[in-house]
Design an enzyme around this catalytic site. Sequence first.
Site, PDB file in Angstrom:
ATOM      1  N   ASP A   1      -6.116   2.208  -3.063  1.00  0.00           N
ATOM      2  CA  ASP A   1      -7.242   1.971  -2.165  1.00  0.00           C
ATOM      3  C   ASP A   1      -7.502   3.165  -1.254  1.00  0.00           C
ATOM      4  OD1 ASP A   1      -5.059   1.640  -0.475  1.00  0.00           O
ATOM      5  OD2 ASP A   1      -5.799  -0.209   0.450  1.00  0.00           O
TER       6      ASP A   1
ATOM      7  N   ASP B   1      -1.438   1.654  -4.336  1.00  0.00           N
ATOM      8  CA  ASP B   1      -2.324   0.564  -4.755  1.00  0.00           C
ATOM      9  C   ASP B   1      -3.758   1.047  -4.930  1.00  0.00           C
ATOM     10  OD1 ASP B   1      -2.720   0.853  -1.977  1.00  0.00           O
ATOM     11  OD2 ASP B   1      -3.365  -1.230  -1.770  1.00  0.00           O
TER      12      ASP B   1
ATOM     13  N   SER C   1       0.822  -1.208   0.000  1.00  0.00           N
ATOM     14  CA  SER C   1       0.000   0.000   0.000  1.00  0.00           C
ATOM     15  C   SER C   1       0.857   1.260   0.000  1.00  0.00           C
ATOM     16  CB  SER C   1      -0.965  -0.036   1.186  1.00  0.00           C
ATOM     17  OG  SER C   1      -1.940   0.966   1.081  1.00  0.00           O
TER      18      SER C   1
END
Length: 556
Positions: free
Chosen positions: A310, A308, A152
């Site tokens: 998100d 990533d 992440s």
Amino acid sequence: MTTDVLDVARAWLAQDPDLETQGSLDAVVARASSGDEEALSVLAERFAGRLEFGTAGLRAELGWGPLRMNRVVVTQAAAGLARFLIDTGRQRSVVIGYDGRVNSDVFARDSAEVMRGLGLDVTLLPSALPTPVLAFAVRHLDVGAGVMVTASHNPPRDNGYKVYLGGDDDGSQIVPPVDGAIAAAIDAVAAGSIAALPRATDYTVAPAAVLDAYVAATAAIVPAPALPVASQPSVVYTAMHGVGWETARAVFAAAGFAEPAVVPEQIEPDGAFPTVSFPNPEEPGAMDLAIARGVAVGADLVIANDPDADRLALAIPVGAPRSGPREYRRLSGNEVGWLLGWRAASRAVEAGRSGVLAASIVSSPALSRVAARHGLGYRDTLTGFKWVSRVPDLLFGYEEALGYLVDPQVVRDKDGISAALELLSLATSLAASGSSIAGQLEAFAAEFGAFASGQVATRVDDLSRIGAIMSALRDAPPTSLGGIEVLATTDYQSGVEGFPPSDILRYDLAGEARVIVRPSGTEPKVKVYIDTVAATPAEAQSLVDALAADIRPRVS
């Protein structure tokens, strides 16, 4: 002792398929074998334990040994997860995704080969893609589990391994006691050599239709734009050297929104993250290039996904438009959460839908006021979308660390791309009525109260410091903070309010102020979350500043 650690290191070497980590460890073993005390100390430290597999999976710096992310550790994790699925009678199928970090693709292929070798039906996503696409694919393909190889927003040399479950878990990340069961299965695999594990290469590579389905489903969550493309707010987008751009661009286009201007230095995946120290939009300086691009093009919105995709960050112009260069400020995760939650609540009421808004306990209490005002339910959860996504009848959920779940029917995890789309849709609707995101924040304060939030974080080199800081607060609980009386202290360590035991301290203060202290779940930090409400934003922020000044030395 010397012989023991050398034997362990040599056994590790014998099963390591990676020439780079193998060469690095071999050099240390050679020095240690000749009596080099420093090399022996390094081996003793690096073989002193294993990475702990938990609800966040695995996450650590790349390197050799069981306390780093490498092909041995990942293969053990993949085999352990496969055996867990088999032994518990779950669906023997898995979908695997990966981001653009160093070795993410290698770790994903190792996982696919080992899981297929152990008899699972395995689907590998066709390229480096956002985490939300993998989370979507777990439900879309109706598989037993999903694996995402990503760290992440962690530092550049880190990588990680996240696990989702299908079936009754409906595509959410794992929670206890499943994490413990998977960890036990991994430990059993680690007792042997990965060289003995069967491998197979006849796994399936997902067709483009999977990504197309995510794009279509995500684009459908917003109504048609309130303005034509040429009249929509201008936008700058950065992928922060991650994998978000191509998918985000496809979603924006499918929903009818103009293509944003991009930050060219950060738009392509690059695991070295050359323009940022930490590829986290929350970190100071991380959005500097994006904001500079916003100034250059006069953007109304500056949007950043983390690597990533998100998470989502948003910056907006400060003050009224003028002839000179614009100045920008990044909205906090809470501010974005308020706006998206208000939008979700309003649309639910208009559609005659009931449901629940949810936020992690360290997020602002403002969302609970939104829910109450709209006649909707509200739930606090522990930190992490593994908890937020599991709230029954969820309409919208968020956590202050830039994570937003805007449509639980599409993805059961935070999704920075769908959140970006919702913000584009909101900004366009506001522009059509003569307002803006800044105007909507003012309207929120007028409607629900002026909330403010802040954070204090202490990064440690020695993890034992985290326990010491938390113990000191428990041994001498404050009776006031920032000159405000502490009305109640709640220690979640024993499990309270229906929450499982957690290392969290909460202080409720006079005037509805609140301070929460907890260790970070993904970084070596103690984090403090401060929330206040007052008659005006300036008053609320002044209270935050006073509380931060008091708590900072207590967690240093």
